[in-house]
Design a protein around this motif. Structure first.
Motif, PDB file in Angstrom:
ATOM      1  N   TRP A 153     -30.034  58.550 -28.221  1.00 24.49           N
ATOM      2  CA  TRP A 153     -28.715  58.527 -27.612  1.00 24.49           C
ATOM      3  C   TRP A 153     -27.682  58.916 -28.647  1.00 24.49           C
ATOM      4  O   TRP A 153     -27.840  58.655 -29.835  1.00 24.49           O
ATOM      5  CB  TRP A 153     -28.370  57.108 -27.133  1.00 24.49           C
ATOM      6  N   ARG A 189     -20.731  60.400 -27.247  1.00 27.89           N
ATOM      7  CA  ARG A 189     -20.532  61.114 -25.988  1.00 27.89           C
ATOM      8  C   ARG A 189     -20.130  60.143 -24.915  1.00 27.89           C
ATOM      9  O   ARG A 189     -20.681  59.062 -24.822  1.00 27.89           O
ATOM     10  CB  ARG A 189     -21.854  61.724 -25.565  1.00 27.89           C
ATOM     11  N   THR A 190     -19.199  60.557 -24.065  1.00 29.25           N
ATOM     12  CA  THR A 190     -18.760  59.611 -23.049  1.00 29.25           C
ATOM     13  C   THR A 190     -19.579  59.687 -21.776  1.00 29.25           C
ATOM     14  O   THR A 190     -19.799  58.677 -21.132  1.00 29.25           O
ATOM     15  CB  THR A 190     -17.291  59.856 -22.706  1.00 29.25           C
ATOM     16  N   GLU A 191     -20.011  60.893 -21.409  1.00 27.56           N
ATOM     17  CA  GLU A 191     -20.691  60.911 -20.101  1.00 27.56           C
ATOM     18  C   GLU A 191     -22.134  60.467 -20.208  1.00 27.56           C
ATOM     19  O   GLU A 191     -22.477  59.329 -19.972  1.00 27.56           O
ATOM     20  CB  GLU A 191     -20.672  62.287 -19.438  1.00 27.56           C
ATOM     21  N   ASP A 192     -22.977  61.332 -20.606  1.00 25.32           N
ATOM     22  CA  ASP A 192     -24.386  60.962 -20.637  1.00 25.32           C
ATOM     23  C   ASP A 192     -24.810  60.909 -22.085  1.00 25.32           C
ATOM     24  O   ASP A 192     -24.788  61.908 -22.770  1.00 25.32           O
ATOM     25  CB  ASP A 192     -25.190  62.029 -19.877  1.00 25.32           C
ATOM     26  N   SER A 193     -25.158  59.731 -22.555  1.00 24.42           N
ATOM     27  CA  SER A 193     -25.383  59.674 -23.993  1.00 24.42           C
ATOM     28  C   SER A 193     -26.769  60.107 -24.428  1.00 24.42           C
ATOM     29  O   SER A 193     -27.008  60.243 -25.593  1.00 24.42           O
ATOM     30  CB  SER A 193     -25.117  58.268 -24.518  1.00 24.42           C
TER      31      SER A 193
END
Lengths: 531, 70
Positions: free
Chosen positions: A231, A235-239
């Motif tokens: 991960w 990143r904010t959306e999909d880590s």
């Protein structure tokens, strides 16, 4: 009307009465027309002017290609030139200088050997912190409600973020529970210990966790299903940035440890290594579409484990040996120690060439890495740790409650410590003090031995028999499953337990400052041999 | 200072040379500020782990690092 009278028309007008001679009347005014306008305009001329036509043209401009470029400073390679070629030295004057100072220096050197002037003299540069206190108690209430336990903790490369993975270590063979990976940034103001900065939902139970050694936001985790996921917490959306998925190459058993391995060719690049009880140790490479692909691998097969005279029990024949833990040597990057389910630890090398027997179905040929087997514990080995200060020493701990200090040069342990009656789940060397290590134990209420707590800190300088400090982690006697020292802020120790809390302990200064003769003591320990 | 001869590795040598040269200059100016007729002959720095000895000269500097055995 007119009266017709005899052929002559006569206009008949009513005759005004006599009084009408003094009637009102208005006389029209006299008008004099103004002539100034016309006079003026007779002298003026009309002219007009206009700016010339402005020429305009329509054009459009647009950049049609764009490129993303990012800048990052690279870790600097050691830019030390070979100075011995560049300097012009006048050797005669150098010689006379050396002859001049030689006597003085030798006199001082000899004096130092015999000097007792500084015996017992130590300077305090920092305020001595005498107590161990619990700085933070971090937890995620949702995970605690589901009775999840903390299976792994890790500090990131900058030492300010601690991440923990929730899962179940006693889940048995089949577990489809969701789990979480939570991170807290301890340097933030307004840190809420009940609310992690980031929570990642994971569909399967996460068994182990490791932060990337140089990128502060990248974490790798090993799942119960045998997969590995990486991960990126920035990143904010999909880590999720890399995952292995379920292929023929993935582990068929839970992954118990992940480790970032420095690449031999590119010093800054790291590859992921995973260890699982199906006997395979796999090294993964990153592919472009976010998948992790097997780069090389090792398999532990019982037949290929080198046997020494002291080992009396080994697994039968072709059985795979389940590997539960691994630790790389800090001095030789190809040497690593694994702990196996059978209770012994093995010294292995990544440079091994021999192929593993009875292992087909993998895309990359697996090799047998074991070189030396050490004397076993009575139960399985949960954790191994190589010393960052001595090239041959490592610790192992297991379900028999013992910690063994081994030297890689001999099969028998140098020191065997019975720390508790319950299982020991994790052992780690201190990153600053060569003689200190910490061990995490199971339920702490043992009947007759001296240790009462759950996290034991051991100091070989003080005593080689009992722990220097025992910290009680949880009030409800829950076992502590994992612990990690913070490499950047060396007084911090994070420990995660079965109650779902991670406690960050601040250690007192005697655990963080290296004493003057510790390395000598360590060398002495390492060179003792058991008869 | 530019290292001429050493038995340690390159990076450590360069580090020691640079840092100790500056410290020696500072020590020398301290001694001479207190008494202008005086001059620095020898510098010893004792730390927890070892003792560093510096023999200064007009052109050269000799640095010795010793582990005092107690």
């Amino acid at each position: 009307h007119g009266n017709l009278r005899g052929g002559r028309w006569e206009l008949v007008v009513p005759r005004p009465p006599l009084a009408a001679m003094f009637a009102d009347g208005t006389a029209p005014g006299a008008d004099v027309e103004s002539v100034w306008r016309s006079a003026r305009s007779a002298r003026c001329e009309a002219k007009s002017c206009q700016t010339g036509k402005i020429s305009t043209a329509e054009t459009a401009v647009q950049s049609h290609t764009s490129r993303d470029a990012s800048v990052q400073t690279d870790q600097s390679k050691a830019a030390v030139q070979d100075f011995q070629q560049e300097v012009q030295v006048d050797y005669t004057s150098l010689l006379s200088f050396l002859q001049r100072v030689e006597d003085a220096v030798i006199k001082e050197l000899n004096r130092n050997w015999k000097s007792r002037a500084f015996d017992g003299f130590e300077v305090n540069w920092t305020d001595q912190n005498e107590t161990v206190l619990c700085l933070h108690t971090l937890s995620y209430p949702e995970a605690q409600d589901q009775n999840l336990q903390v299976t792994g903790v890790s500090w990131n490369a900058t030492g300010s973020v601690v991440a923990c993975s929730y899962g179940r270590l006693d889940g048995g063979d089949w577990s489809t529970e969701k789990s979480y990976v939570c991170t807290w940034n301890l340097d933030r103001r307004g840190l809420n210990p009940e609310r992690p900065d980031l929570v990642v939902d994971v569909p399967s139970s996460v068994m182990c966790l490791a932060f990337h050694p140089s990128q502060p936001s990248v974490i790798a985790g090993g799942l119960f299903s045998g997969e590995l996921v990486v991960w990126d917490t920035s990143r904010t959306e999909d880590s999720v940035i890399w995952r292995t998925g379920m292929t023929d190459d993935t582990h068929t058993d839970p992954v118990y440890q992940v480790h970032w391995l420095p690449d031999a060719k590119h010093r800054n690049h790291f590859r992921l290594l995973s260890v699982s009880t199906d006997g395979k140790i796999l090294v993964w490479r990153e592919e472009r579409d976010g998948r992790l692909v097997l780069a090389e691998g090792f398999a532990m097969v019982a037949q290929q484990v080198p046997r020494s005279m002291h080992l009396k029990k080994f697994a039968c024949g072709e059985a795979a040996i389940g590997v539960t833990s691994l630790s790389f040597s800090h001095f030789d990057p190809r040497v690593f120690i694994v702990g196996v389910e059978g209770g012994y630890s093995l010294k292995c090398s990544t440079a091994a060439e021999m192929p593993a027997l009875h292992w087909t179905g993998s895309s990359v040929p697996l090799r047998a890495p074991a070189e030396l087997a050490f004397s076993p514990h009575s139960g399985l080995v949960y954790s191994v740790s190589c010393s960052p200060f001595h090239r041959n020493l490592f610790l192992t701990c297991g379900t028999d409650g013992q910690v063994h200090l081994h030297s890689m040069l001999q099969t028998q342990p140098l020191i065997s410590l019975q720390l508790s009656k319950k299982y020991l789940f994790c052992v780690r060397w201190s990153p600053v003090r060569p003689l200190v290590f910490a061990a995490a134990s199971g339920e702490g209420n043992c009947n007759k031995c001296f240790c009462l707590g759950d996290v034991h800190l051991f100091d070989f300088e003080k005593s080689s028999q009992k722990p220097a400090l025992s910290i009680k982690q949880a009030a409800a006697e829950r076992p502590v499953y994992c612990l990690e020292f913070n490499i950047k802020q060396t007084q911090l120790l994070a420990a995660g337990d079965a109650a779902g809390t991670v406690k960050v302990w601040q250690l007192s200064s005697d655990f963080t400052e290296q004493g003057p003769r510790e390395m000598n003591h360590l060398e002495q320990l390492a060179s003792e041999t058991m008869d | 200072g530019i290292p001429i001869r050493t038995n340690l590795d390159n990076s450590t040598t360069v580090q020691y040379a640079g840092l100790l040269h500056q410290l020696t200059m500072k020590a020398r100016s301290t001694v001479r500020d207190i008494d202008p007729q005086n001059d620095l002959t020898f510098l010893r720095i004792r730390s927890k782990k070892h003792e560093i000895m510096v023999a200064p000269d007009k052109e050269y500097l000799l640095i010795v690092i010793q582990n005092p055995c107690e």
